[in-house]
Design a protein around this motif. Sequence first.
Motif, mmCIF file in Angstrom:
data_model
loop_
_atom_site.group_PDB
_atom_site.id
_atom_site.type_symbol
_atom_site.label_atom_id
_atom_site.label_comp_id
_atom_site.label_asym_id
_atom_site.label_seq_id
_atom_site.Cartn_x
_atom_site.Cartn_y
_atom_site.Cartn_z
ATOM 1 N N GLU A 1 -1.046 -1.912 18.948
ATOM 2 C CA GLU A 1 -2.031 -2.153 19.762
ATOM 3 C C GLU A 1 -2.352 -0.567 20.445
ATOM 4 O OE1 GLU A 1 -1.185 -5.462 22.673
ATOM 5 O OE2 GLU A 1 0.948 -5.508 21.734
ATOM 6 N N PRO A 2 -3.109 0.072 19.598
ATOM 7 C CA PRO A 2 -3.050 1.664 20.272
ATOM 8 C C PRO A 2 -4.142 1.608 21.371
ATOM 9 C CG PRO A 2 -4.460 1.073 17.929
ATOM 10 C CD PRO A 2 -3.329 -0.029 18.203
ATOM 11 N N GLN A 3 -5.127 0.604 21.526
ATOM 12 C CA GLN A 3 -6.169 0.627 22.794
ATOM 13 C C GLN A 3 -5.219 0.410 23.913
ATOM 14 O OE1 GLN A 3 -5.143 -2.090 21.026
ATOM 15 N NE2 GLN A 3 -5.164 -3.666 22.100
ATOM 16 N N MET A 4 -3.981 -0.250 23.759
ATOM 17 C CA MET A 4 -3.064 -0.467 25.127
ATOM 18 C C MET A 4 -2.373 0.726 25.408
ATOM 19 S SD MET A 4 -3.763 -3.631 26.242
ATOM 20 C CE MET A 4 -4.643 -4.912 25.882
ATOM 21 N N THR A 5 -1.549 1.208 24.512
ATOM 22 C CA THR A 5 -0.549 2.223 24.741
ATOM 23 C C THR A 5 -0.341 3.198 23.524
ATOM 24 O OG1 THR A 5 1.764 2.391 25.717
ATOM 25 C CG2 THR A 5 1.390 0.986 23.671
ATOM 26 N N GLY A 6 0.445 4.253 23.763
ATOM 27 C CA GLY A 6 0.738 5.095 22.916
ATOM 28 C C GLY A 6 1.626 6.118 23.376
ATOM 29 N N ILE A 7 2.038 7.315 22.269
ATOM 30 C CA ILE A 7 2.838 8.410 22.892
ATOM 31 C C ILE A 7 2.376 9.179 23.828
ATOM 32 C CG2 ILE A 7 4.462 8.107 21.010
ATOM 33 C CD1 ILE A 7 3.102 10.222 19.566
ATOM 34 N N GLY A 8 0.790 9.243 23.820
ATOM 35 C CA GLY A 8 0.189 9.905 24.879
ATOM 36 C C GLY A 8 0.024 9.204 26.290
ATOM 37 N N GLY A 9 1.018 8.325 26.487
ATOM 38 C CA GLY A 9 0.716 7.862 27.746
ATOM 39 C C GLY A 9 2.270 7.630 28.671
ATOM 40 N N ASP A 10 2.335 6.704 29.568
ATOM 41 C CA ASP A 10 3.487 6.659 30.260
ATOM 42 C C ASP A 10 4.310 5.725 30.378
ATOM 43 O OD1 ASP A 10 2.803 9.220 31.639
ATOM 44 O OD2 ASP A 10 1.896 8.631 33.135
ATOM 45 N N CYS A 11 5.343 5.782 30.974
ATOM 46 C CA CYS A 11 6.389 4.391 30.941
ATOM 47 C C CYS A 11 6.996 4.367 32.269
ATOM 48 C CB CYS A 11 7.349 4.320 29.725
ATOM 49 S SG CYS A 11 8.661 5.634 29.947
ATOM 50 N N LEU B 1 5.275 -8.110 15.310
ATOM 51 C CA LEU B 1 6.085 -7.002 14.677
ATOM 52 C C LEU B 1 6.950 -6.370 15.660
ATOM 53 C CD1 LEU B 1 3.231 -5.575 12.216
ATOM 54 C CD2 LEU B 1 4.941 -7.454 11.646
ATOM 55 N N ALA B 2 6.505 -6.024 16.573
ATOM 56 C CA ALA B 2 7.435 -5.228 17.796
ATOM 57 C C ALA B 2 8.658 -5.979 18.311
ATOM 58 C CB ALA B 2 6.363 -4.878 18.965
ATOM 59 N N ALA B 3 8.319 -7.455 18.519
ATOM 60 C CA ALA B 3 9.260 -7.879 18.856
ATOM 61 C C ALA B 3 10.296 -8.181 17.586
ATOM 62 C CB ALA B 3 8.950 -9.685 19.269
ATOM 63 N N SER B 4 9.877 -8.272 16.251
ATOM 64 C CA SER B 4 10.797 -8.284 15.373
ATOM 65 C C SER B 4 11.497 -7.229 15.170
ATOM 66 C CB SER B 4 10.115 -8.869 13.805
ATOM 67 O OG SER B 4 9.442 -9.911 14.181
ATOM 68 N N ALA B 5 10.998 -5.981 15.260
ATOM 69 C CA ALA B 5 11.506 -4.799 15.162
ATOM 70 C C ALA B 5 12.833 -4.464 16.203
ATOM 71 C CB ALA B 5 10.603 -3.572 15.283
ATOM 72 N N ALA C 1 14.493 -1.911 22.785
ATOM 73 C CA ALA C 1 13.458 -1.816 23.624
ATOM 74 C C ALA C 1 12.181 -0.651 23.411
ATOM 75 C CB ALA C 1 13.702 -1.903 25.281
ATOM 76 N N ILE C 2 13.256 0.559 23.110
ATOM 77 C CA ILE C 2 12.408 1.689 22.913
ATOM 78 C C ILE C 2 11.659 1.499 21.446
ATOM 79 C CG2 ILE C 2 12.371 4.222 22.071
ATOM 80 C CD1 ILE C 2 14.912 4.333 24.060
ATOM 81 N N ALA C 3 12.480 1.189 20.561
ATOM 82 C CA ALA C 3 11.641 0.531 19.398
ATOM 83 C C ALA C 3 10.655 -0.363 19.096
ATOM 84 C CB ALA C 3 12.882 -0.010 18.267
ATOM 85 N N GLY C 4 10.729 -1.252 20.127
ATOM 86 C CA GLY C 4 9.517 -2.109 19.988
ATOM 87 C C GLY C 4 8.333 -1.689 20.645
ATOM 88 N N ALA C 5 8.658 -0.890 21.930
ATOM 89 C CA ALA C 5 7.600 -0.202 22.536
ATOM 90 C C ALA C 5 6.901 0.832 21.678
ATOM 91 C CB ALA C 5 8.197 0.502 24.025
ATOM 92 N N VAL C 6 7.461 1.793 21.065
ATOM 93 C CA VAL C 6 6.834 3.139 20.363
ATOM 94 C C VAL C 6 5.981 2.296 19.242
ATOM 95 C CG1 VAL C 6 7.228 4.966 19.037
ATOM 96 C CG2 VAL C 6 8.614 4.623 20.934
ATOM 97 N N LEU C 7 6.699 0.960 18.694
ATOM 98 C CA LEU C 7 5.843 0.302 17.839
ATOM 99 C C LEU C 7 4.506 -0.206 18.157
ATOM 100 C CD1 LEU C 7 5.365 -0.596 14.776
ATOM 101 C CD2 LEU C 7 6.945 -2.208 15.153
ATOM 102 N N LEU C 8 4.699 -0.699 19.452
ATOM 103 C CA LEU C 8 3.499 -1.202 20.286
ATOM 104 C C LEU C 8 2.348 -0.103 19.960
ATOM 105 C CD1 LEU C 8 5.156 -3.210 22.863
ATOM 106 C CD2 LEU C 8 3.717 -4.166 20.921
#
Length: 526
Positions: free
Chosen positions: A55-65, A25-29, A44-51
Amino acid sequence: MRDFQTPGRSPVLSERGMCATSHPLAASAAIDILRNGGNAVDAAIAGAVLLGICEPQMTGIGGDCFVLVSPPDGGDVLALNGSGRAPAAASAQALRGRGLDSVPLFSPEAVTIPGAIAGFAELSQRLGRLGLAASLAPAIDYAERGVPVAPRVAHDWQAAVGNLQGAGREHYLLSGNAPGVGQVFRSPGQATVLRAIAEAGPQAFYTGEIAADMVAALNELGGVHTEEDFANHRADWATPISGSYGDIEVVEHPPNGQGATAILLLNILKAFDISAMDPHGAERAHIEAEAAKLAYDARNRFIADPEFMSNPDRLLDPDLARDLAALIDPGKAMEAAPPLTEAVHRDTIYITVVDEDRMAVSLIYSIFHSFGSGIASPTYGILLQNRGAGFTLAEGHPNEYGPGKRPLHTIIPGMLRQGGKVLMPFGVMGGQYQPNGHARFVSNVVDFGMDPQHAIDSPRSFAFDGVLSLESGYGPDVQAQLSGLGHRVVRPDTGIGGAQAIRIDPTTGVLIAGSDPRKDGQAVGY
């Protein structure tokens, strides 16, 4: 060319644009953003934020890039540091006074200020085309409507249920349980946060009600964070570092990431004729394991927040690599060097996008351990990273826990260049494995001529913390040979890490991409 009678993936080819990441879904977005006039940064931002929703166990807006970007004009690669700092009141002495010898993983002390949103905003403003609101729109939609949980995500979610605490359990469990494959996960609180950022910019995240919600969650558990810590956060541009392997230039993000470790590891491997070895044999796995032990020990001694490093170029020194290579015995495994107390993790996402103008983005984004600190803000359900566990409590060490400092980070985006032109953005997930993964991927491409998908699919091994993890792609004969050399060989429970890459063919300009079957994702082009 791969064996078409054996299960596997072919590389994906396209001409106009490409995205490779760990969730379809992130790749398609990301591809939708490109089709609608956005560039690789927007996508890239669109796909990353959707991830972060997929995949909330992996990443999210409470993290870093961390991000590497190659502009469409073929100019210098740019590096953006979207990692967070410890709060102003952070004190290693206070933790040592409590009898601690490391920063507790699932504690407020492990929570550094989330840096990703500031990073995405800075990236969009400087290099994007459509604006941050357009990039956030897909994640807002999916956060509200929900995402069916994919198989690998469901597996990881179930394994990490115990990491969630308090509001984290309310926001990330369904009736008290991890969602199964195909169950729909929704995050209306994050949709509200993302909509506020889209309307008012990153200050909506770092000040006001949203920041207060995060601070309240931390303070309730004894954290020393303040709203001022959040308001003062910024993302920083940096100059990439690089090394060579064969005729390929390997571009990495500078510290506080561990990209220099990958360059050191490749410089050590130059002392050996890797291309003459069986790519899936014991000899190569042994040499790589020994080189990794030495490179990681050097990393633990030197890498930290660059403002606190006395010699930031030390790991790039060819003389250091030659001296370390001379310590490797082709016939015997060495004892692993004792690691410092920096935490180990496996949970990260990576996304790479190349657009029609050949702007290339290599972006890696994480909350560190699975579900981060396990602490979520009560109102909005923002999971907070535990990157502070990457600090050491060793007094006087450059990576010692302290006020306003950024910790050693395991996440590193990469790019390959040839003849001054970007050849391939790539990334390898897997926490501590990442520098080893970068070196293995580059060697697969340079020494053995593998295409991106083949280089990703190939079996992996990793020597860390006294054991040599060996994926099932290595046969029992290889395992026996490595054991005979003195390695303590184990078979990991899951695949080692994940990876994505997009090669820009220097002759035809065609995009050739691979995405790791160890994850749920794929490469998508148009």
